[in-house]
Design an enzyme around this catalytic site. Structure first.
Site, mmCIF file in Angstrom:
data_model
loop_
_atom_site.group_PDB
_atom_site.id
_atom_site.type_symbol
_atom_site.label_atom_id
_atom_site.label_comp_id
_atom_site.label_asym_id
_atom_site.label_seq_id
_atom_site.Cartn_x
_atom_site.Cartn_y
_atom_site.Cartn_z
ATOM 1 C CG HIS A 145 -1.991 -1.050 1.334
ATOM 2 N ND1 HIS A 145 -1.817 -2.158 2.303
ATOM 3 C CD2 HIS A 145 -2.993 -1.410 0.571
ATOM 4 C CE1 HIS A 145 -2.819 -2.708 2.373
ATOM 5 N NE2 HIS A 145 -3.492 -2.388 1.168
ATOM 6 C CB VAL A 183 5.647 -4.420 -2.695
ATOM 7 C CG1 VAL A 183 6.648 -4.255 -1.934
ATOM 8 C CG2 VAL A 183 5.387 -3.033 -3.554
#
Ligand code: PAF
Length: 281
Positions: A40, A179
């Site tokens: 995020h 990620v």
């Protein structure tokens, strides 16, 4: 640009609209369900560098959970989330309660045909319709110039991309790479529930995707051969496979022969934690 000295926590649509009406620069929206991690943060950082005003929403959407306990056990840590958001340069956190988003009279569902019915849709019926519905609501409430999604939830991303085009929604979708932690495990709020041993097991997802990518780079064209190699790796890591597919990277149609870029997608259980991952191969 909207001058906001301190990050603001907003709970109602009305208040959010009033504040955003005063914003003159571009507005970026990062929709989240909280349990903020570095995946995020990458989205928030990108939004911060692109936009004058950054809005992050936190709403654990009950309708997109197929299992009630999964919803009830979804990790929640508001104070940590707010701290990370503030450090990432968020201007406004929109955290509505359930009644604000779904009043009793609420009845509409958005369905992005075919893109929401296969893969995740087949194993989690209605899940992606509920994601499409909440995302279009957030887009209509916030009317951002840019909206940000990660590539880890690739089917969600492709579905929202299609919905934005099909429904002429005035926003630009920005997607960013998955990620991963240092070992390759894709970051996910669900990783919070994994034990150390399960984390080792979960690395099988990344290993199998890497092996698919290596095989494809070395000229293997048969999706079946690649899938059987991936399957062996997943099983050897004690993962329980929901689906494993090689697909067209836009339509998610399964391919048998790899011609150009294809997407390898996996959903598998590690114990009782369901993980998904994907890679362009
Ligand atoms: O990816 C998520 O966290 C959720 O599906 C989203 C897009 C915030 C909708 O609830």
């Amino acid at each position: 640009m909207l001058q906001i000295e301190e990050m603001r926590l907003i709970k109602t649509v009305k208040e959010l609209k009033t504040i955003l009406a005063a914003a003159t620069g571009s507005v970026g929206l990062v929709p989240t369900m909280g349990a903020i991690h570095q995946g995020h943060v990458a989205l928030l950082t990108k939004a911060r560098s692109d936009c004058g005003t950054v809005v992050a929403s936190i709403f654990v959407n009950p309708h997109q959970f197929n299992i009630k306990n999964d919803y009830l056990n979804y990790p929640k840590n508001l104070s940590t989330d707010l701290e990370i958001m503030e450090n990432s340069g968020v201007d406004i956190v929109f955290k509505p309660n359930i009644e604000e988003i779904y009043p009793n009279s609420f009845t509409t569902t958005v369905n992005v045909k075919s893109l929401s019915d296969r893969l995740e849709g087949a194993f989690r019926p209605g899940h992606l319709d509920s994601v499409a519905t909440i995302v279009i609501k957030l887009l209509n409430i916030c009317q951002p110039n840019f909206v940000y999604f990660g590539q880890k939830d690739i089917q969600q991303l492709l579905m929202i991309k299609r919905m934005i085009i099909d429904l002429n929604i005035q926003t630009n979708l920005v997607s960013i790479d998955t990620v991963r932690d240092k070992d390759g495990l894709a970051l996910s709020s669900r990783n919070n529930h994994l034990t150390e041993a399960q984390k080792q097991s979960a690395l099988g997802l990344y290993s199998s995707l890497k092996s698919a990518s290596n095989l494809s780079r070395n000229g293997e064209k048969s999706a079946n051969k690649i899938k059987s190699e991936m399957e062996q790796i997943l099983l050897s890591h004690n993962l329980d496979i929901d689906y494993l597919a090689i697909c067209d990277s836009e339509t998610l149609d399964e391919v048998t022969y790899i011609n150009g870029a294809a997407l390898a997608v996996i959903a598998a259980y590690c114990g009782n934690i369901r993980l998904i991952d994907n890679m362009l191969i």
